[in-house]
Motif scaffolding. Sequence first.
Motif, PDB file in Angstrom:
ATOM      1  N   UNK A 176      39.441  26.026  36.694  1.00  0.00           N
ATOM      2  CA  UNK A 176      39.146  26.161  38.009  1.00  0.00           C
ATOM      3  C   UNK A 176      40.545  25.887  38.819  1.00  0.00           C
ATOM      4  N   UNK A 177      41.494  25.539  38.437  1.00  0.00           N
ATOM      5  CA  UNK A 177      42.736  25.440  39.125  1.00  0.00           C
ATOM      6  C   UNK A 177      43.471  27.090  38.658  1.00  0.00           C
ATOM      7  N   UNK A 178      43.238  27.592  37.798  1.00  0.00           N
ATOM      8  CA  UNK A 178      43.420  28.952  37.391  1.00  0.00           C
ATOM      9  C   UNK A 178      43.110  29.922  38.449  1.00  0.00           C
ATOM     10  N   UNK A 179      41.624  29.790  38.620  1.00  0.00           N
ATOM     11  CA  UNK A 179      40.966  30.737  39.534  1.00  0.00           C
ATOM     12  C   UNK A 179      41.336  30.479  40.932  1.00  0.00           C
ATOM     13  N   UNK A 180      41.585  29.272  41.392  1.00  0.00           N
ATOM     14  CA  UNK A 180      42.109  29.083  42.636  1.00  0.00           C
ATOM     15  C   UNK A 180      43.331  29.772  42.961  1.00  0.00           C
ATOM     16  N   UNK A 181      44.277  29.583  41.901  1.00  0.00           N
ATOM     17  CA  UNK A 181      45.590  29.937  41.956  1.00  0.00           C
ATOM     18  C   UNK A 181      45.616  31.400  42.080  1.00  0.00           C
ATOM     19  N   UNK A 182      44.839  32.180  41.278  1.00  0.00           N
ATOM     20  CA  UNK A 182      44.704  33.700  41.402  1.00  0.00           C
ATOM     21  C   UNK A 182      44.292  34.042  42.890  1.00  0.00           C
ATOM     22  N   UNK A 183      43.199  33.294  43.435  1.00  0.00           N
ATOM     23  CA  UNK A 183      42.753  33.679  44.887  1.00  0.00           C
ATOM     24  C   UNK A 183      44.049  33.398  45.935  1.00  0.00           C
ATOM     25  N   UNK A 184      44.982  32.421  45.745  1.00  0.00           N
ATOM     26  CA  UNK A 184      45.848  32.271  46.426  1.00  0.00           C
ATOM     27  C   UNK A 184      47.038  33.337  46.545  1.00  0.00           C
ATOM     28  N   UNK A 185      47.130  33.676  45.180  1.00  0.00           N
ATOM     29  CA  UNK A 185      48.291  34.556  45.074  1.00  0.00           C
ATOM     30  C   UNK A 185      47.902  36.171  45.050  1.00  0.00           C
ATOM     31  N   UNK A 186      46.794  36.282  44.398  1.00  0.00           N
ATOM     32  CA  UNK A 186      46.298  37.633  44.122  1.00  0.00           C
ATOM     33  C   UNK A 186      45.113  37.979  45.067  1.00  0.00           C
ATOM     34  N   UNK A 187      44.827  37.339  46.216  1.00  0.00           N
ATOM     35  CA  UNK A 187      43.413  37.634  46.866  1.00  0.00           C
ATOM     36  C   UNK A 187      42.264  37.333  45.824  1.00  0.00           C
ATOM     37  N   UNK A 188      41.414  38.190  45.984  1.00  0.00           N
ATOM     38  CA  UNK A 188      40.170  37.996  45.128  1.00  0.00           C
ATOM     39  C   UNK A 188      40.312  39.102  43.533  1.00  0.00           C
ATOM     40  N   UNK A 189      41.470  39.150  43.318  1.00  0.00           N
ATOM     41  CA  UNK A 189      41.783  39.838  42.267  1.00  0.00           C
ATOM     42  C   UNK A 189      41.125  39.525  41.014  1.00  0.00           C
ATOM     43  N   UNK A 190      40.688  38.249  40.968  1.00  0.00           N
ATOM     44  CA  UNK A 190      39.862  37.802  39.679  1.00  0.00           C
ATOM     45  C   UNK A 190      38.558  38.235  39.680  1.00  0.00           C
ATOM     46  N   UNK A 191      38.052  38.502  40.836  1.00  0.00           N
ATOM     47  CA  UNK A 191      36.628  39.023  41.073  1.00  0.00           C
ATOM     48  C   UNK A 191      36.611  40.588  40.686  1.00  0.00           C
ATOM     49  N   UNK A 192      37.800  41.192  41.177  1.00  0.00           N
ATOM     50  CA  UNK A 192      37.671  42.858  41.030  1.00  0.00           C
ATOM     51  C   UNK A 192      38.430  43.100  39.485  1.00  0.00           C
ATOM     52  N   UNK A 193      39.213  42.410  38.867  1.00  0.00           N
ATOM     53  CA  UNK A 193      39.774  42.534  37.789  1.00  0.00           C
ATOM     54  C   UNK A 193      39.271  41.848  36.411  1.00  0.00           C
ATOM     55  N   UNK A 194      38.633  40.728  36.494  1.00  0.00           N
ATOM     56  CA  UNK A 194      38.223  39.814  35.429  1.00  0.00           C
ATOM     57  C   UNK A 194      37.205  39.433  35.411  1.00  0.00           C
ATOM     58  N   UNK A 195      36.429  39.303  36.440  1.00  0.00           N
ATOM     59  CA  UNK A 195      34.819  38.703  36.133  1.00  0.00           C
ATOM     60  C   UNK A 195      33.979  39.551  35.231  1.00  0.00           C
ATOM     61  N   UNK A 196      33.625  38.929  34.358  1.00  0.00           N
ATOM     62  CA  UNK A 196      32.572  39.947  33.373  1.00  0.00           C
ATOM     63  C   UNK A 196      31.218  39.910  34.303  1.00  0.00           C
ATOM     64  N   UNK A 197      30.815  39.019  35.264  1.00  0.00           N
ATOM     65  CA  UNK A 197      29.647  39.155  35.920  1.00  0.00           C
ATOM     66  C   UNK A 197      29.662  40.383  36.818  1.00  0.00           C
ATOM     67  N   UNK A 198      30.771  40.483  37.412  1.00  0.00           N
ATOM     68  CA  UNK A 198      31.077  41.749  38.415  1.00  0.00           C
ATOM     69  C   UNK A 198      30.765  42.965  37.653  1.00  0.00           C
ATOM     70  N   UNK A 199      31.437  42.906  36.475  1.00  0.00           N
ATOM     71  CA  UNK A 199      31.179  44.184  35.593  1.00  0.00           C
ATOM     72  C   UNK A 199      30.016  44.605  35.207  1.00  0.00           C
ATOM     73  N   UNK A 200      29.230  43.495  34.823  1.00  0.00           N
ATOM     74  CA  UNK A 200      27.715  43.513  34.370  1.00  0.00           C
ATOM     75  C   UNK A 200      27.024  44.262  35.593  1.00  0.00           C
ATOM     76  N   UNK A 201      27.371  43.771  37.183  1.00  0.00           N
ATOM     77  CA  UNK A 201      26.866  44.179  37.991  1.00  0.00           C
ATOM     78  C   UNK A 201      26.957  45.554  38.449  1.00  0.00           C
TER      79      UNK A 201
END
Length: 404
Positions: free
Chosen positions: A151-176
């Motif tokens: 959870x800390x990792x995800x929050x830190x990515x949002x703080x430094x990389x905007x929502x790049x976790x959603x666009x670059x890493x999330x498997x649910x987004x890829x399935x969508x």
Amino acid sequence: MSFIESLTLALALTYSISLLYWSGKKWGALITGLLVTGAIISSLYWPLIAALALAVIIIGLVTKFQPEVAHGDLRANHLRDGIQHLLALSILLVGVQFAVNAALLKSGITPWLMRPDVGDAFLPIAGGIEIKAILSLGIWDQNHPAAAVMLTVVLLTGLLCKRAFCGWACPLGLAGEYLYKLRKRFIKQELLPPAWIDWPLRMIKYLLLLALLYIIIGMPTQSIPGYLNSNYHKIADLKMALFFITPGLVTLICFGFILGLAAWRRQGFCRYICPYGALLGLVSFFSPFKIRRNTQHCLIETKGMNCDKCSRACPANIEVHNQINIRSDECQACMRCVSACPKKEALNFSTRNGWKLSARGLSIMLLIIMFLLPLIAYLGGFWHSETPVEARMYLIQHLDKIGH
């Protein structure tokens, strides 16, 4: 840490070092490489050491036969797709490993395949309560410590990389994305809702986030130790898995609705339902990096052209060509708008003072945050669950009787 976790971690960090090296940041690559190698060797954990050696061999072979991949000399879309698919494959293998471990426990057999702790990333409420316990009581949960780490990792990515976790890493987004493309093969219309409906629908994910935060914040501080030591918390990962493996009628209806939403509108699940997306959307407002349009190079101002390629490329339907700084909570830093722009300098992912981050730079930062922090947590003893196998075996036999 299981071998799949170790290999994914080693591959991600080794690839980050490769990208640093080929982008000219040789000192950064050397320091990062020494840090990772020293950390892994000092752990004296042979699967992790073997995974690092295998990762080095794999990256070496890729460098020889597919240098454009190893060097990161790919278009942003290809680089992002590659990272997203590899992480999705890793999560799939982790899911299989978790299922095998749980099946052996259910059968009363001591598992020969260890439980992957990274699965705790799917316990956001537990992770939030654990972070609250750390901040308010100074205690670290021993049953699912990886939940707080991830959870800390995800929050830190949002703080430094905007929502790049959603666009670059999330498997649910890829399935969508795949569901949306499948629907487009049969129904080619976009089927976008009108703005007066879209905005209220976007608020659903914030209401879900509010409900999760209410559970976390609303739990009295004095009750946290009892919860963290409860049988329910010890078996929370198996309860979550059971929820997906043996869904009831209402759950199936909800799943069908979510799948239909993802197929109906591009990023429909991310835009309307995902509470993680809502959390990262809020955190991303504090990120120094944003998509910024340089009017000195943009064809709209310099040539008087009616160019909107960036907006048409955006999966979130943000009107990039009409804004200078994209502050939207829906921006996933996917770089599609940057790739679509015919003028290289007109759009960039940068800070207010002009420090630009390319797609390669963003991928380096994201991978280092996502995998270096768990490595540090593992070395510090804040990753692996200390719940005895015997206790899990007993609790899984009585899973239906265990409640909050």
